[in-house]
Each structure stands twice: as C-alpha cells, then as structure tokens.
Design a protein around this motif. Structure first.
Motif, PDB file in Angstrom:
ATOM      1  N   THR B  21       0.835  -1.193   0.000  1.00 59.34           N
ATOM      2  CA  THR B  21       0.000   0.000   0.000  1.00 59.34           C
ATOM      3  C   THR B  21       0.871   1.244   0.000  1.00 59.34           C
ATOM      4  OG1 THR B  21      -0.050   0.176   2.376  1.00 59.34           O
ATOM      5  CG2 THR B  21      -1.762  -1.175   1.362  1.00 59.34           C
ATOM      6  N   GLY B  23       0.617   3.792   1.815  1.00 60.19           N
ATOM      7  CA  GLY B  23       0.927   4.224   3.177  1.00 60.19           C
ATOM      8  C   GLY B  23       2.203   3.598   3.676  1.00 60.19           C
ATOM      9  N   SER B  24       2.363   2.324   3.431  1.00 57.74           N
ATOM     10  CA  SER B  24       3.576   1.678   3.910  1.00 57.74           C
ATOM     11  C   SER B  24       4.774   2.132   3.101  1.00 57.74           C
ATOM     12  CB  SER B  24       3.426   0.161   3.843  1.00 57.74           C
ATOM     13  OG  SER B  24       3.023  -0.231   2.558  1.00 57.74           O
ATOM     14  N   VAL B 238      -3.926   0.790  15.843  1.00 60.83           N
ATOM     15  CA  VAL B 238      -3.821   0.568  14.402  1.00 60.83           C
ATOM     16  C   VAL B 238      -4.747  -0.585  13.986  1.00 60.83           C
ATOM     17  CG1 VAL B 238      -2.228   0.212  12.494  1.00 60.83           C
ATOM     18  CG2 VAL B 238      -1.418   1.295  14.585  1.00 60.83           C
ATOM     19  N   ALA B 242      -7.816  -0.264  11.502  1.00 57.65           N
ATOM     20  CA  ALA B 242      -7.848  -1.068  10.279  1.00 57.65           C
ATOM     21  C   ALA B 242      -9.156  -1.863  10.202  1.00 57.65           C
ATOM     22  CB  ALA B 242      -6.646  -2.016  10.238  1.00 57.65           C
ATOM     23  N   ARG B 267      -4.002   6.522   4.348  1.00 58.97           N
ATOM     24  CA  ARG B 267      -2.619   6.014   4.384  1.00 58.97           C
ATOM     25  C   ARG B 267      -2.046   6.005   5.786  1.00 58.97           C
ATOM     26  NH1 ARG B 267      -2.211  10.193   0.187  1.00 58.97           N
ATOM     27  NH2 ARG B 267      -2.788   9.184  -1.745  1.00 58.97           N
ATOM     28  N   ASP B 270      -1.835   2.510   7.605  1.00 57.01           N
ATOM     29  CA  ASP B 270      -0.685   1.671   7.237  1.00 57.01           C
ATOM     30  C   ASP B 270       0.625   2.277   7.727  1.00 57.01           C
ATOM     31  OD1 ASP B 270      -1.976  -0.421   5.974  1.00 57.01           O
ATOM     32  OD2 ASP B 270      -2.105   0.668   4.083  1.00 57.01           O
ATOM     33  N   ASP B 273       1.556   1.634  11.188  1.00 57.35           N
ATOM     34  CA  ASP B 273       2.119   0.291  11.347  1.00 57.35           C
ATOM     35  C   ASP B 273       3.568   0.266  10.852  1.00 57.35           C
ATOM     36  OD1 ASP B 273       2.927  -2.335  10.901  1.00 57.35           O
ATOM     37  OD2 ASP B 273       1.058  -2.980   9.992  1.00 57.35           O
ATOM     38  N   THR B 274       3.753   0.507   9.567  1.00 58.91           N
ATOM     39  CA  THR B 274       5.057   0.264   8.956  1.00 58.91           C
ATOM     40  C   THR B 274       6.091   1.338   9.255  1.00 58.91           C
ATOM     41  OG1 THR B 274       4.320   1.367   6.961  1.00 58.91           O
ATOM     42  CG2 THR B 274       4.018  -1.020   7.059  1.00 58.91           C
ATOM     43  N   THR B 280      -0.543  -3.057  14.339  1.00 57.72           N
ATOM     44  CA  THR B 280      -0.596  -3.772  13.070  1.00 57.72           C
ATOM     45  C   THR B 280      -1.851  -3.409  12.275  1.00 57.72           C
ATOM     46  OG1 THR B 280      -0.593  -5.915  11.995  1.00 57.72           O
ATOM     47  CG2 THR B 280      -1.703  -5.798  14.117  1.00 57.72           C
ATOM     48  N   SER B 281      -1.647  -3.202  10.990  1.00 56.48           N
ATOM     49  CA  SER B 281      -2.780  -2.920  10.108  1.00 56.48           C
ATOM     50  C   SER B 281      -3.121  -4.131   9.248  1.00 56.48           C
ATOM     51  CB  SER B 281      -2.446  -1.729   9.208  1.00 56.48           C
ATOM     52  OG  SER B 281      -1.305  -2.033   8.420  1.00 56.48           O
ATOM     53  N   ARG B 282      -2.321  -5.187   9.373  1.00 54.80           N
ATOM     54  CA  ARG B 282      -2.495  -6.346   8.487  1.00 54.80           C
ATOM     55  C   ARG B 282      -3.533  -7.300   9.041  1.00 54.80           C
ATOM     56  NH1 ARG B 282       1.834  -5.796   4.744  1.00 54.80           N
ATOM     57  NH2 ARG B 282       2.255  -3.585   4.970  1.00 54.80           N
TER      58      ARG B 282
END
Lengths: 312, 299
Positions: B21, B23-24, B238, B242, B267, B270, B273-274, B280-282
């Motif tokens: 993404t 955002g990451s 996060v 998400a 964004r 993400d 998170d990253t 975590t957004s996953r």
C-alpha cells in the motif's frame, strides 16, 4: 380658485416632483445593490432572516483564514488553499426541523471561487449562481468572488425548498458574475470531461485529487494556476495537468524538477510507458507546463501535448 | 538532470505493485524503526447491540455500558469487567480520556461518563480523571497524565480519508494543520511525542452511527451515517482502525453499488504500522473477536 387647466398643471408638477423624489430615493438602493458584492458585512445585512418555516439564529459568525479551523475542522485547509478572505455563517432554525446552515465564502477573486467550487463536483446541476450543484442535503454554487454552501442537517422536502429559496435570494444579492480562470482556454477541448476539471494552486489539493508525490515536485504555489482534467477520446482515457507559472524561468525550473523526480526517461520529450501500462509525457511552452499524467495510449498522450503547443 | 531523487512519488507505488500500500511505501526511506512485535497478533473486539439506539436514534446508556464491559472483558481475557479495568489502570494513575467533540458526530457523552465511572471503580481518584479534546494541551489532568484512554467515533475525513483513533491524538500538537500533507500520513509521529508516548491503555472506536461518506465544507451528511450499533475495542489503535476501515469500506461499496474507495486513502493507518510501529494494520495479524448482533456486520 384654480381652473381645470391650472389644476392639470399642478398635477403634472406634483408628479414630476414625485418622480424626482422616487429617483433620488432609489439611487441609494441601486448603490447598495452594486456594493453587495463588495462586502460580506453588507451582504449579511441584506440576507433573508426567514426562509420557509426557518428563522435566522442570531448572531451570525464570521471567520478568517486562521479561525476557519475553529469552524470546519480540517477542511478549512481547502478554503485557505484558495486564498479565502472571510466566511460568513448563518444558521436557520425551526422547532423540530433540521437546521439549515448557510456559509458564504469570500474567496477574493472569481477565479478562486470557481476553484473551490471545482473541489467537489458531484451532484445534480441546478440553476443557481454561475454554476450550482445539489447533492442529498447540500446545495452549493459560485458567483462573482463568492462560494456559497447551504447545508441541511437532514434533508426533508420542506428543508430542500427552503434551501433553494435561500440560494436564489443570495444569488440575487451577489449581483455581478465573475470570470473563470483564463488558463481554462488553454485546455484542448476535444474529449474534455467538463465535470472533471479542477482548478487549484496548492500541491496538497493536487495530491487530494491525484496523488503525485510527497514533495512539491511541480513547484506549485499561490502564484501558479493549475488545472487537472480528464479526457476521453475513442474509448481511450487520460489524466492531464496544465500549470501556468509566473515566468518561463519558473516553468523551466519546475519542468526540470518534475523530470528528475518523476519522469527521468522523459528528458528527451517523448512519452514514457509507466509501470501500470499507461503513458506519461510532458511539455513546456513559455510559462505553461503540460503533463499527461497517464494516458491509455501513447497516441493520446502525444496528441494532447501537440494540441497544447498549437493553442495560441 | 543531476538532481538526486528523494521524493516519494506515485511511480514508486506503481513499481512496488499493488501488494504494497502507498501508506507503507511512504515510510520506506525514513529512519524510524518499527517497534511492534511482528510475531504477536493484536486482539480486536467488535461488540454490537442493536438496542443501543432507541427509536429516535438516542443512545441507551445501560446497553452501552454492557457493550463496553463485554468488550473490555473479552479483550483482556478477564473473568469480569471489574478485574479487566483494574488491569488497565492502577489507583495512582492520572487518566486523560481523549474524546472527540466534533459537533456533527462527537464521542457520545454517555460513553465518556461510563469510562470515567469504570476508571473510578478501578480505584483511580475522581480528580485524576478528565475527558477532553481541544484543550488537552492546557488541561492539568492531561498535563500530569500517566495513562490515556482514546475514544472517538469513526468517520470519513477530508484530508486523512478517515477520522481514526490514530488521528484523534492530533490535538496533542499545537499546529494540527501541519499534519495534513500526504493524507495525514505522518500522524503516527504524534504518538511518539514525550507527553503521549506509551500512555495509551485502551482504544475505543465508536461505530454506533459511523459516517461513511462526507460532503460540503462540514464534511457531514446524516444520510451517510447508519446504525451499525458497534464498538471496536483494542489495546492496538492501528488494528482497531484497520478493522473500522474495513467496515466503512464495505458500507461504501454496498451503498454506492460497486467499489467506492475511501478518498483520500487512509494512508496514515498503514503508516502507523510500517513507519511508526504503533501496531498492526495487516488482517492476518489481527485476532478479531465478534460479540453480539451479527446482522449486516460487514466483516
């Protein structure tokens, strides 16, 4: 005793004097009407206090470029990015009915009033102002250097009718229309999607509509006028950006920065195949920089640039 | 051209492909390391009760209290709400409840009251609890705070795509508008400021009548809210955001009939998170617990 003739003369004289008084009396009104477009304060004084069952809820509020954030939260940035001078807000209330919120933004110029109008072009076209739109519960239009928003906290038949009534009243008070940005005349007309056109100055707004970069790689700013537009020709589509800079040198500098940051393969002027299978290309002409951000075909990308070059 | 390329552009996103993404990607060149434990799943509790709203869309406080208690108990695997809250705060904590006062869709006042009551029941002194939004930088309780509870409704937002738990801390800086660039991608940085970092004990994303589409200067339309009747509760802001974002996206697609991406894309979720390591957004790293009403759950 007065004879019939002399009585007739007297009536004529009285009528004449009356006409003079009427003309003199209406003169300040005409002056006031002319000046409506010059001040939100004067406009506020003439605005309807009643629309349908709704009554103006005193006092009005006014905001400038700094205090606008107190009123409309983060979206205030949009109006600032279009050089907003002042905003007048009036709430119309009625017991048990949804509040109607009237906001009139003095954008300083008709170009920026048009610009802020183009920020959100969804909705049904309505015959108010120079261009008007209606979406569920929100009516907006621009006229002269003003952008007008009428928002219903809940849409009802009566609220909608009252909002239209109010819109027409504001429209007539503003008086004079204003010109659109001259750069619009530089857009190639064939296949232009009118509703897609956004007029802007600030990179934040470009990124809102079309994310390009986290940095200002086109050197956009208050002194630059930019148009973002979509095209459709023979089933092929393109996103197109046209920027007018204050000088050819500024345009050249921006073009070099754009090529270095975004399109290094495009230094020789040809179209470049992007990673998503679309074509991108750019061209500088004097103070103008034209960028085909993405086109379905190389032919379309190159045609658009050729047409910009041909426009006087 | 001789200019070293430093900007992150749309083409970087295109090169990275659709799996990554934007955002990451925005976080890639920056030095901030991520602190979140990549092996551990974040627990998120979604609790719903259609009776939380009455026929006039007014909140029923008792039902809301039950929802909150169920969620917090499940979140911490506690035996009852009381023990859950005592694990969240200690009696000597000074707790700021970071609420949201946006007039069109504020944090419901009954929820602020419930949180305050639960904190006091857990032993925190009444004078050491305060709910605030715009004045947090000047509020003495927030200035002395040792713990924060973050609570706000989810809504679409003009610059950030979504008004989220992450974004709710924007009032902890004196110039919020400086965080509007790149769809507010840098919001996560606020959580690392000294007066904020490490204090958040609980995040509550209010999904009672979320806003899934905004319009106009005020970015609000009652017609684009709906009675979802939910709360999303997590220690991970996060993961909670998400999860809320998935619900908003699903509602938009259903309402508009087809894909209708949140604009601008949020964004900052993400990136939190990253780039900022706030959680975590996953999806695969979120343990979602669903409680209560399941109709039209959209997940």
């Amino acid at each position: 005793m007065l004879g019939i003739d002399s009585a007739g003369e007297l009536v004529k004289k009285v009528l004449f004097v009356l006409l003079i008084f009427l003309a003199a009396g209406s003169f300040p009104l005409l002056m006031t009407r002319k000046s409506f477009a010059d001040s939100l304060e004067i406009l506020a004084a003439s605005l309807l206090r009643q629309t349908g069952a709704w009554t103006a809820h005193d006092p009005d509020s006014t905001y400038d470029g700094e205090t606008i954030f107190d009123y409309i939260d983060g979206a205030g940035e949009v109006y600032r990015a279009y050089n907003m001078r002042e905003c007048l807000s009036r709430r119309y209330t009625a017991t048990g009915l949804p509040t109607i919120v009237l906001d009139i933004f003095d954008m300083g110029s008709s170009e920026d009033a048009f610009g802020v109008f183009t920020h959100d072009r969804d909705g049904k076209t309505v015959d108010v102002g120079q261009e008007g739109l209606y979406r569920q519960g929100w009516l907006s239009f621009w006229k002269g250097r003003f952008f007008v928003s009428i928002y219903m906290e809940r849409e009802t038949v009566d609220a909608k009718e009252a909002a239209y009534h109010l819109a027409r009243a504001v429209d007539s008070l503003i008086g004079d229309e204003g010109p659109k940005p001259p750069i619009l005349r530089k857009l190639p007309p064939e296949g232009l999607q009118d509703r897609s056109v956004r007029y802007l100055h600030h990179p934040l707004l470009l990124n809102y509509h079309y994310y390009l970069s986290d940095e200002n790689i086109l050197n956009l700013g208050k002194e630059t006028d930019a148009l973002l537009a979509s095209y459709s020709r023979g089933g092929k589509r393109a996103r197109f950006l046209l920027v007018h800079y204050p000088s050819p040198e500024r345009a050249r500098g921006a073009h070099e920065k754009f090529l270095a940051s975004y399109l290094p393969e495009g230094g020789t002027g040809g179209a470049v195949l992007l990673e998503n299978g679309k074509w991108s290309a750019s061209l500088r002409k004097g103070r103008l920089l034209a960028v085909v951000l993405e086109a379905d075909s190389r032919l379309l990308a190159e045609s658009l640039l050729r047409e910009v070059k041909a426009v006087p | 051209m001789g200019t070293r390329k430093t900007a992150i552009t749309r083409r970087d996103f295109l090169r990275a492909g659709t799996c990554v993404t934007l955002g990451s990607l925005v976080g890639l060149p920056l030095a901030e390391s991520t602190h979140a434990d990549r092996t551990k799943k974040s627990r998120v509790v979604l609790v719903r009760d259609k009776h939380v709203l009455d026929g006039k869309e007014q909140i029923h406080p008792i039902t809301l209290g039950r929802m909150l208690d169920r969620a917090v108990t499940a979140l911490l695997d506690a035996s009852d709400p009381s023990s859950a809250w005592t694990r969240l705060v200690k009696p000597d904590d000074i707790v700021g409840i970071k609420t949201n006062v946006w007039p069109y869709l504020p944090t419901p006042e009954p929820l602020n009251t419930l949180i305050r009551e639960r904190l006091i029941e857990a032993g925190v002194k009444g004078g050491n609890v305060s709910a605030d939004d715009r004045e947090v930088l000047r509020n003495p309780v927030f200035q002395r705070s040792t713990a924060l509870v973050n609570v706000r409704p989810m809504r679409t937002h003009h610059w950030s795509g979504l008004g989220t738990l992450i974004k709710n801390y924007i009032m902890f800086v004196s110039h919020p508008s400086r965080y509007h660039d790149n769809a507010c991608g840098g919001l996560g940085a606020i959580w690392h400021l000294p007066h904020v970092k490490g204090k958040t004990r609980l995040n509550i994303l209010v999904m009672i009548t979320p806003l899934f589409h905004g319009m106009g200067p005020h970015h609000f339309s009652r017609a684009h809210t709906w009675p979802y009747c939910g709360l999303i509760v997590s220690e991970d802001p996060v993961a909670a955001d998400a999860t809320g974002a998935r619900i908003i996206q699903a509602k938009r697609d259903a309402f508009f009939g087809g894909e209708n991406p949140i604009n601008p894309p949020p964004r900052h979720i993400d990136a939190a998170d990253t780039r900022f390591g706030l959680g975590t957004s996953r999806l695969e790293r979120i343990e979602l617990i669903r409680l209560g009403w399941t109709e039209d759950i959209l997940l």
